[in-house]
Each structure stands twice: as C-alpha cells, then as structure tokens.
Design a protein around this motif. Structure first.
Motif, mmCIF file in Angstrom:
data_model
loop_
_atom_site.group_PDB
_atom_site.id
_atom_site.type_symbol
_atom_site.label_atom_id
_atom_site.label_comp_id
_atom_site.label_asym_id
_atom_site.label_seq_id
_atom_site.Cartn_x
_atom_site.Cartn_y
_atom_site.Cartn_z
ATOM 1 N N ILE A 15 0.863 -1.364 0.520
ATOM 2 C CA ILE A 15 -0.287 0.072 0.243
ATOM 3 C C ILE A 15 0.401 1.609 -0.022
ATOM 4 O O ILE A 15 1.786 1.340 0.717
ATOM 5 C CB ILE A 15 -0.919 0.236 1.079
ATOM 6 C CG1 ILE A 15 -1.660 -1.242 1.588
ATOM 7 C CG2 ILE A 15 -1.818 1.041 0.955
ATOM 8 C CD1 ILE A 15 -2.864 -1.423 2.609
ATOM 9 N N ALA A 16 0.936 2.037 -1.214
ATOM 10 C CA ALA A 16 1.219 3.283 -1.271
ATOM 11 C C ALA A 16 0.757 4.568 -0.038
ATOM 12 O O ALA A 16 -0.130 4.466 -0.617
ATOM 13 C CB ALA A 16 1.823 4.108 -2.945
ATOM 14 N N VAL A 17 1.231 5.465 0.182
ATOM 15 C CA VAL A 17 0.366 6.272 1.709
ATOM 16 C C VAL A 17 1.305 7.679 0.972
ATOM 17 O O VAL A 17 2.460 7.679 1.467
ATOM 18 C CB VAL A 17 0.888 6.130 2.793
ATOM 19 C CG1 VAL A 17 -0.042 6.789 3.498
ATOM 20 C CG2 VAL A 17 0.416 4.708 3.497
ATOM 21 N N GLY A 18 0.746 8.283 0.008
ATOM 22 C CA GLY A 18 1.262 9.894 0.058
ATOM 23 C C GLY A 18 0.585 10.975 0.879
ATOM 24 O O GLY A 18 -0.215 11.183 1.184
ATOM 25 N N SER A 19 1.606 12.366 1.081
ATOM 26 C CA SER A 19 1.092 13.667 2.050
ATOM 27 C C SER A 19 1.597 14.757 0.774
ATOM 28 O O SER A 19 2.461 14.804 0.539
ATOM 29 C CB SER A 19 2.076 13.308 3.417
ATOM 30 O OG SER A 19 1.204 14.511 3.894
ATOM 31 N N SER A 20 0.558 15.595 0.326
ATOM 32 C CA SER A 20 0.528 16.689 -0.123
ATOM 33 C C SER A 20 1.112 16.162 -1.515
ATOM 34 O O SER A 20 0.922 14.665 -2.138
ATOM 35 C CB SER A 20 1.687 17.591 0.638
ATOM 36 O OG SER A 20 1.113 18.974 -0.610
ATOM 37 N N TYR A 21 2.428 16.798 -1.840
ATOM 38 C CA TYR A 21 2.576 16.375 -3.741
ATOM 39 C C TYR A 21 2.851 14.501 -3.545
ATOM 40 O O TYR A 21 2.788 14.741 -4.333
ATOM 41 C CB TYR A 21 3.901 17.233 -3.503
ATOM 42 C CG TYR A 21 4.838 16.674 -3.960
ATOM 43 C CD1 TYR A 21 5.691 16.272 -4.199
ATOM 44 C CD2 TYR A 21 6.358 16.855 -2.340
ATOM 45 C CE1 TYR A 21 7.016 15.068 -3.850
ATOM 46 C CE2 TYR A 21 7.235 16.341 -1.827
ATOM 47 C CZ TYR A 21 7.855 15.312 -3.040
ATOM 48 O OH TYR A 21 9.177 14.486 -2.695
ATOM 49 N N SER A 22 3.395 14.190 -2.703
ATOM 50 C CA SER A 22 3.504 12.839 -2.693
ATOM 51 C C SER A 22 2.528 12.232 -2.410
ATOM 52 O O SER A 22 2.287 10.918 -3.186
ATOM 53 C CB SER A 22 4.512 12.122 -1.598
ATOM 54 O OG SER A 22 3.710 11.681 -0.607
ATOM 55 N N SER A 23 1.140 12.670 -2.837
ATOM 56 C CA SER A 23 0.006 11.855 -2.538
ATOM 57 C C SER A 23 -0.694 11.898 -4.058
ATOM 58 O O SER A 23 -1.455 11.399 -4.966
ATOM 59 C CB SER A 23 -0.828 12.463 -1.637
ATOM 60 O OG SER A 23 -1.548 14.386 -1.561
ATOM 61 N N ALA A 24 -0.370 12.963 -4.380
ATOM 62 C CA ALA A 24 -0.108 13.111 -5.966
ATOM 63 C C ALA A 24 0.159 12.170 -6.621
ATOM 64 O O ALA A 24 0.197 11.669 -7.694
ATOM 65 C CB ALA A 24 -0.467 15.126 -6.920
ATOM 66 N N LEU A 25 1.717 11.613 -6.403
ATOM 67 C CA LEU A 25 2.409 11.001 -7.251
ATOM 68 C C LEU A 25 1.997 9.480 -6.624
ATOM 69 O O LEU A 25 2.617 8.598 -7.569
ATOM 70 C CB LEU A 25 3.860 11.399 -6.767
ATOM 71 C CG LEU A 25 4.550 12.912 -7.362
ATOM 72 C CD1 LEU A 25 6.041 12.480 -6.354
ATOM 73 C CD2 LEU A 25 4.952 12.716 -8.690
ATOM 74 N N VAL A 26 1.596 9.469 -5.381
ATOM 75 C CA VAL A 26 1.274 7.524 -4.992
ATOM 76 C C VAL A 26 -0.097 7.847 -6.232
ATOM 77 O O VAL A 26 -0.308 6.379 -7.038
ATOM 78 C CB VAL A 26 0.293 7.232 -3.755
ATOM 79 C CG1 VAL A 26 1.500 7.619 -2.931
ATOM 80 C CG2 VAL A 26 -0.883 8.539 -3.556
ATOM 81 N N ILE A 27 -1.082 8.941 -6.520
ATOM 82 C CA ILE A 27 -1.835 7.831 -7.644
ATOM 83 C C ILE A 27 -1.134 7.603 -8.892
ATOM 84 O O ILE A 27 -1.903 7.216 -10.067
ATOM 85 C CB ILE A 27 -2.902 10.126 -8.474
ATOM 86 C CG1 ILE A 27 -3.644 9.689 -6.596
ATOM 87 C CG2 ILE A 27 -3.737 9.702 -8.995
ATOM 88 C CD1 ILE A 27 -4.557 11.065 -6.574
ATOM 89 N N LEU A 28 0.029 8.941 -9.758
ATOM 90 C CA LEU A 28 0.233 8.373 -10.277
ATOM 91 C C LEU A 28 0.860 7.334 -10.312
ATOM 92 O O LEU A 28 1.503 6.228 -12.172
ATOM 93 C CB LEU A 28 1.265 9.927 -10.990
ATOM 94 C CG LEU A 28 1.021 10.368 -11.794
ATOM 95 C CD1 LEU A 28 2.114 12.035 -11.593
ATOM 96 C CD2 LEU A 28 0.652 10.725 -12.769
ATOM 97 N N LEU A 29 1.471 6.960 -9.316
ATOM 98 C CA LEU A 29 2.203 5.788 -9.282
ATOM 99 C C LEU A 29 1.378 4.381 -9.336
ATOM 100 O O LEU A 29 1.848 3.290 -10.313
ATOM 101 C CB LEU A 29 3.067 4.882 -7.561
ATOM 102 C CG LEU A 29 3.262 3.881 -7.438
ATOM 103 C CD1 LEU A 29 4.922 4.328 -7.823
ATOM 104 C CD2 LEU A 29 3.565 3.627 -6.338
#
Length: 245
Positions: free
Chosen positions: A130-144
């Motif tokens: 499970i990938a968990v992202g916060s702020s900018y990385s929460s957008a990157l987990v969607i790309l992932l």
C-alpha cells in the motif's frame, strides 16, 4: 547486582516489550536514474507479508511519519518510510536523500523514488503493498497506481492536487486507478480533491471528508491536528482493515 544496574535493565526490558526501542532498519534504494534514496524499514513482525510505503510532503522527510509508525506496526504492517529527493527538514530530522544530492529537486522529479520503493517491496515478495502519500507525494502515489496497477494493493492519498505544470496530469491518472483508493484532505482544501476525482467514478474510491483536518498525513497526528486526528485515524485504519477482508 548494583541497584542502578537493575533499574537500567528494567527500563530496557520495558522498552523492548513495548516496541519503543525498535529504531528500524536503514534502507538504501537506487532509483532508475541512479539517485540513492534513503529510508527506514520498521517491521511489524518477522516474515511479514504486508507493507505500507510512506511518502512525505514538501520540505519534509521520512520523519513526517515517526509519530505513526508504532501504531501502523500494531495494525500488522511493516512500514518503509523514505526521503524523497524533493524535501527538507520539516517535522524534524534531516532528508538524507536531499543532503546526498546537494539540493531539493522539483516535485515531479521525485516520481522515480516512489518507483524504487515499489520495486523494493516487490523484490521482497510482499503480498500486500500500500502506497501512502502526503501533499505532493499524494499526487505521485496516484500516478504510481496508474502506471503500475498489478504492483499495488491500494493507495492512500492525503491532500492531493494538480501540483504540476500539466494541470490534468493527476485527474487523468486518478481515472485510471483500479485498486482501492483512499483519498482525503483538510476540509478547506476539499475543492482540490473534487478536482482530482473529476474524471474518476469507480467504486474503488473511498472519498473521506473529515469534519476537521489539516494538510497532508499530519491530519493523523495528534500534535498537528488535535481536533481531527482521532476520527481521521479511525477512518484510515478502517480502510486498512477492510483490505484484508
């Protein structure tokens, strides 16, 4: 035996029993472009098959998640928290990847760091990733998740937005996500989540709208969100538990 020695042994045994003394294992990943990415693995139990990949917000580091690690471990998940190449010293500690690189990169440049974390989890044969992202990385987990649908069990996105030059990039990716997808943000930023989900209509989406919250994964931390953290943690933990059913 000296009384002070006995007392110190007692304290050590207490810490070991509570799990507080487990500092985690240093991990170094190699991104596809050769950048070294530093992180910490905190195992929940030996030979575990579930892992949370934890990605921090802007100006931050893996230490964003320090207050949550023990609780996530108690849910049965190993955690791998990394220092992406876009970050800094927010929340304490230092971003080792940024220090080694000599600068903080742009947000989108950190995408290979998430890829490297996912590759690491696959190589270790975790059954649940499970990938968990916060702020900018929460957008990157969607790309992932849009790029690697077979490799992820689920994603959790705390305060995503169209943070990049292409203002359709994340909403287009969100429409391609087929795994369970938890998404939430501070009520003041609800419009950002609505925009991210504008093209996504799957029943895989859990759009949690808190009564109170703050930006990013800090919404789960008491010291950063005393008003909302309890309900927000309860919601996120319910999502994690539901994945095992």
């Amino acid at each position: 035996m000296h009384a002070r020695t006995v007392r110190l042994i007692g304290i050590l045994l207490f810490l070991l029993g509570s799990g507080s003394a487990l500092a985690g294992e240093a991990v170094t990943l190699r991104a596809a472009d050769g950048v070294s990415v530093y992180g910490t693995l905190s195992p929940a139990r030996p030979h575990n098959d579930k892992v949370l990949l934890l990605f921090h917000q802007a100006r931050g580091s893996r230490h964003e998640y320090d207050p949550l690690i023990a609780r996530l471990n108690r849910l049965g998940y190993d955690t791998l928290a990394i220092d992406q190449r876009s970050g800094g010293d927010l929340f304490g500690g230092h971003n080792q990847t940024v220090q080694a690189l000599g600068r903080s990169a742009d947000y989108l440049d950190a995408a290979p760091d998430l890829d490297a974390a996912l590759a690491w989890a696959r190589e270790r044969h975790y059954g649940t990733i499970i990938a968990v992202g916060s702020s900018y990385s929460s957008a990157l987990v969607i790309l992932l998740a849009a790029r690697h649908p077979p490799g992820l069990t689920a994603i959790a996105s705390f305060s995503p937005g169209e943070y990049f030059a292409d203002h359709d990039l994340i909403k287009d990716a969100a429409a391609q996500v087929t795994v369970p997808f938890y998404i939430t943000t501070d009520p003041a930023e609800a419009g950002n989540v609505a925009e991210v989900l504008r093209k996504a209509h799957g029943d895989n989406i859990t759009d949690y709208r808190p009564r109170a919250g703050v930006h990013g994964a800090s919404t789960l931390v008491e010291a950063r969100d005393p008003e909302g953290y309890a309900a927000n943690l309860q919601s996120f933990e319910a999502f994690l538990r539901g994945l095992g059913r």
